[in-house]
Design an enzyme around this catalytic site. Structure first.
Site, PDB file in Angstrom:
ATOM      1  N   ASP A  67      64.898  85.444  45.130  1.00 21.49           N
ATOM      2  CA  ASP A  67      64.876  84.371  46.129  1.00 21.49           C
ATOM      3  C   ASP A  67      66.290  83.990  46.565  1.00 21.49           C
ATOM      4  OD1 ASP A  67      65.650  83.216  43.749  1.00 21.49           O
ATOM      5  OD2 ASP A  67      64.025  81.773  43.644  1.00 21.49           O
ATOM      6  N   ASN A 136      59.534  71.666  38.104  1.00 22.79           N
ATOM      7  CA  ASN A 136      58.240  71.324  38.728  1.00 22.79           C
ATOM      8  C   ASN A 136      57.229  72.467  38.563  1.00 22.79           C
ATOM      9  OD1 ASN A 136      59.344  73.229  40.358  1.00 22.79           O
ATOM     10  ND2 ASN A 136      59.216  72.068  42.259  1.00 22.79           N
ATOM     11  N   HIS A 138      57.797  75.639  39.397  1.00 22.07           N
ATOM     12  CA  HIS A 138      57.908  76.718  40.386  1.00 22.07           C
ATOM     13  C   HIS A 138      58.391  78.020  39.737  1.00 22.07           C
ATOM     14  CE1 HIS A 138      62.361  75.792  41.733  1.00 22.07           C
ATOM     15  NE2 HIS A 138      62.331  76.471  40.604  1.00 22.07           N
ATOM     16  N   GLU A 143      56.679  76.841  45.401  1.00 15.37           N
ATOM     17  CA  GLU A 143      56.651  75.438  45.040  1.00 15.37           C
ATOM     18  C   GLU A 143      55.207  74.960  44.801  1.00 15.37           C
ATOM     19  OE1 GLU A 143      59.679  75.066  44.246  1.00 15.37           O
ATOM     20  OE2 GLU A 143      60.489  73.569  45.631  1.00 15.37           O
TER      21      GLU A 143
HETATM   22  C1  F6R Z   1      66.204  81.169  40.719  1.00 14.95           C
HETATM   23  C2  F6R Z   1      64.767  80.882  40.720  1.00 14.95           C
HETATM   24  C3  F6R Z   1      64.240  79.588  40.205  1.00 14.95           C
HETATM   25  C4  F6R Z   1      64.687  79.348  38.759  1.00 14.95           C
HETATM   26  C5  F6R Z   1      64.108  78.048  38.203  1.00 14.95           C
HETATM   27  C6  F6R Z   1      64.669  77.746  36.835  1.00 14.95           C
HETATM   28  O1  F6R Z   1      66.427  82.455  41.268  1.00 14.95           O
HETATM   29  O2  F6R Z   1      64.003  81.689  41.150  1.00 14.95           O
HETATM   30  O3  F6R Z   1      62.840  79.576  40.288  1.00 14.95           O
HETATM   31  O4  F6R Z   1      64.265  80.424  37.961  1.00 14.95           O
HETATM   32  O5  F6R Z   1      64.398  76.989  39.048  1.00 14.95           O
HETATM   33  O6  F6R Z   1      66.036  77.552  36.946  1.00 14.95           O
HETATM   34  P1  F6R Z   1      66.993  77.484  35.669  1.00 14.95           P
HETATM   35  O7  F6R Z   1      66.843  78.784  34.984  1.00 14.95           O
HETATM   36  O8  F6R Z   1      68.361  77.251  36.212  1.00 14.95           O
HETATM   37  O9  F6R Z   1      66.468  76.362  34.834  1.00 14.95           O
END
Ligand code: F6R
Length: 242
Positions: A67, A136, A138, A143
């Site tokens: 992403d 959340n 995701h 989302e």
């Molecule tokens: C980032 C992504 C997000 C993260 C998620 C957790 O490329 O796809 O979905 O994996 O927000 O983020 P961290 O690992 O920083 O807690």
């Protein structure tokens, strides 16, 4: 879905890195899709260490970025592209023509999504997807409320994502949309590793793996994947099975 509990973040990351190495040894042209962020950071660091020691060749692998923040250039250190360049491509010998990241500056984001969907199909699908989970629930920028049937798409970011996401940026940054692979990609990947560590992820992971499977908590979809492993540390495991 399989659940594996590790003593700590290091043990979990060691295993995730070993799984990537084992796949590339078995299939040198593997299609790998990785998330960026705090969770996979140590996996990427260990992967580069192990790959250099074991002389693993990534030149035939395909790399797919999960992403990107819409409107954020790759030179911005909060971008997913910046993370991949610094943590993965600088150290490993991926061939630049085999690296596929979303261009989040494109004026035609729909075309970016279409291109990414096609790249994945043309290369025979994703062999291994390694994802983290947002506060959340995701995955990527899928989302809460997202359809489980979507491939790559542009998403309006949830308030939790825009505020938690500030941690990646040096200064306050306006984040509104993300461009992301869809949950249909995750369902179709041959294998998925979902990583989570630390107390702060415990509640959301408990709901994702013990609550209802619902698009309100996108990470719960992992239970619909027949070859997925949820890899957590003891801090996350502490809230399970209560
Ligand atoms: C980032 C992504 C997000 C993260 C998620 C957790 O490329 O796809 O979905 O994996 O927000 O983020 P961290 O690992 O920083 O807690």
């Amino acid at each position: 879905m399989q659940l594996t509990i590790f003593k700590d973040y290091n043990a979990l990351s060691q295993q995730a890195a070993d799984e990537i190495i084992a796949l590339v040894k078995r299939k040198p042209d593997a299609v790998l899709c990785l998330a960026s962020g705090s969770t996979p950071l140590l996996t990427c660091q260990l992967l580069t260490e192990k790959a250099l020691t074991q002389n693993i060749d990534f030149s035939r692998c395909i790399f797919i970025g999960l992403d990107e923040w819409v409107g954020i250039p790759p030179e911005n250190e909060g971008s997913c592209a910046f993370f991949f360049h610094n943590q993965v491509f600088k150290q490993l010998n991926f061939s630049s023509s085999r690296i596929h990241l979303f261009n989040a500056l494109s004026e035609n984001l729909a075309r970016e999504c279409e291109t990414m969907d096609n790249v994945i199909v043309e290369n025979g699908g994703i062999d291994l997807m390694l994802v983290g989970v947002g506060m959340n629930g995701h995955i990527g920028f899928n989302e809460p409320g997202v359809s489980f049937d979507l491939y790559a798409h542009v998403a309006k970011l949830d308030e939790t994502t825009t505020s938690v996401g500030q941690k990646y940026f040096r200064e306050a940054t306006e984040l509104r949309q993300g461009i992301t692979l869809g949950l249909k990609h995750l369902l179709e990947s041959k294998k998925v590793l979902m990583l989570a560590n630390g107390n702060k992820k415990a509640a959301i992971i408990q709901r994702a793996i013990e609550g209802e499977i619902t698009n309100q908590l996108p990470a719960s979809i992992i239970r619909r994947h027949p070859n997925s492993t949820v890899m957590i540390d003891e801090d996350v495991a502490a809230m399970l099975g209560r």
